[in-house]
Design a protein around this motif. Sequence first.
Motif, PDB file in Angstrom:
ATOM      1  N   LEU A 245      -1.155   5.046  -1.244  1.00  0.00           N
ATOM      2  CA  LEU A 245      -1.335   4.097  -0.151  1.00  0.00           C
ATOM      3  C   LEU A 245      -1.733   2.722  -0.675  1.00  0.00           C
ATOM      4  N   ASP A 246      -2.531   2.691  -1.721  1.00  0.00           N
ATOM      5  CA  ASP A 246      -2.926   1.411  -2.298  1.00  0.00           C
ATOM      6  C   ASP A 246      -1.717   0.710  -2.917  1.00  0.00           C
ATOM      7  N   HIS A 247      -0.825   1.488  -3.535  1.00  0.00           N
ATOM      8  CA  HIS A 247       0.405   0.915  -4.094  1.00  0.00           C
ATOM      9  C   HIS A 247       1.265   0.321  -2.985  1.00  0.00           C
ATOM     10  N   VAL A 248       1.431   1.061  -1.890  1.00  0.00           N
ATOM     11  CA  VAL A 248       2.211   0.559  -0.754  1.00  0.00           C
ATOM     12  C   VAL A 248       1.574  -0.703  -0.204  1.00  0.00           C
ATOM     13  N   ARG A 249       0.247  -0.686  -0.060  1.00  0.00           N
ATOM     14  CA  ARG A 249      -0.465  -1.866   0.459  1.00  0.00           C
ATOM     15  C   ARG A 249      -0.180  -3.096  -0.397  1.00  0.00           C
TER      16      ARG A 249
END
Length: 267
Positions: A245-249
């Motif tokens: 999720l942090d990568h997507v963010r």
Amino acid sequence: MTDSAVTPQASDQYVQSLARGLAVIRAFDANNPVMTLSEVAARTDLTRATARRFLHTLVELGYVRTDGKTFALTAKVLQLGYSYLSALSLPQLAQPHLEQLSLKLGESTSAAVLDGPDIFYVARVATRRIMNVGITVGTRFPAYATSMGRVLLAGLPQAKLEAYLTTAELTPLTPRTVASVPDLRAAVERVRTQGWCLLDQELEIGLMSIAAPVWNHNNGDNVAAINVSLQAQAVAAQPDSAKYLDHVRQEVVATANAISQDVSAKH
């Protein structure tokens, strides 16, 4: 939908027939794409006779089609919003960035603007359908229950945000939906502080999304928001869901920043 809802304070310049015709067009949405005469009359609070006249006028103008029993909008209705979308120039600027983001992540991406209490989709790159309701350019959702809506609300001046919170009808769309004014105010403030929004199954169970704002740096306006839609089950299946999720963010924020640069340069 009632006449008073369409125009709470009608002036002496108000044309009721035009308002009623627009109300008939707005009665069609993603959940009601095809309706009978009775259904249109019920959704607009018009009599069957009045609804019939407006529907058949729209049929003759080419904005509505009918098989004799049911009615549906035609693609011509998109012309009504084309000038607005073209004037924004946002769809043309955002589309290549959204396509690149979708290609990187393998997920659907979108851009939307705030229109009253709703968000209005102005660009879209779909990889697959992960919602019960199909999303296209022109789709509307309530701002409070969407990641792009939260981002756009966070970009409002405080007085306009308070006006929204005073009038918005907050309905729990899922058990996870933030549907009280104090909780929504706090959620919007978090988005304002961090500069992005992660929404977890508040619009529809099984759907997550991450959104970030698009700014016009020349005047400081939050002109739009972009997002990536995710399947909650697929996120949970990741070896490290938090890291994913942090990568997507990061990708969403970087894309929003790139679109912001293009918007600012054009204006």
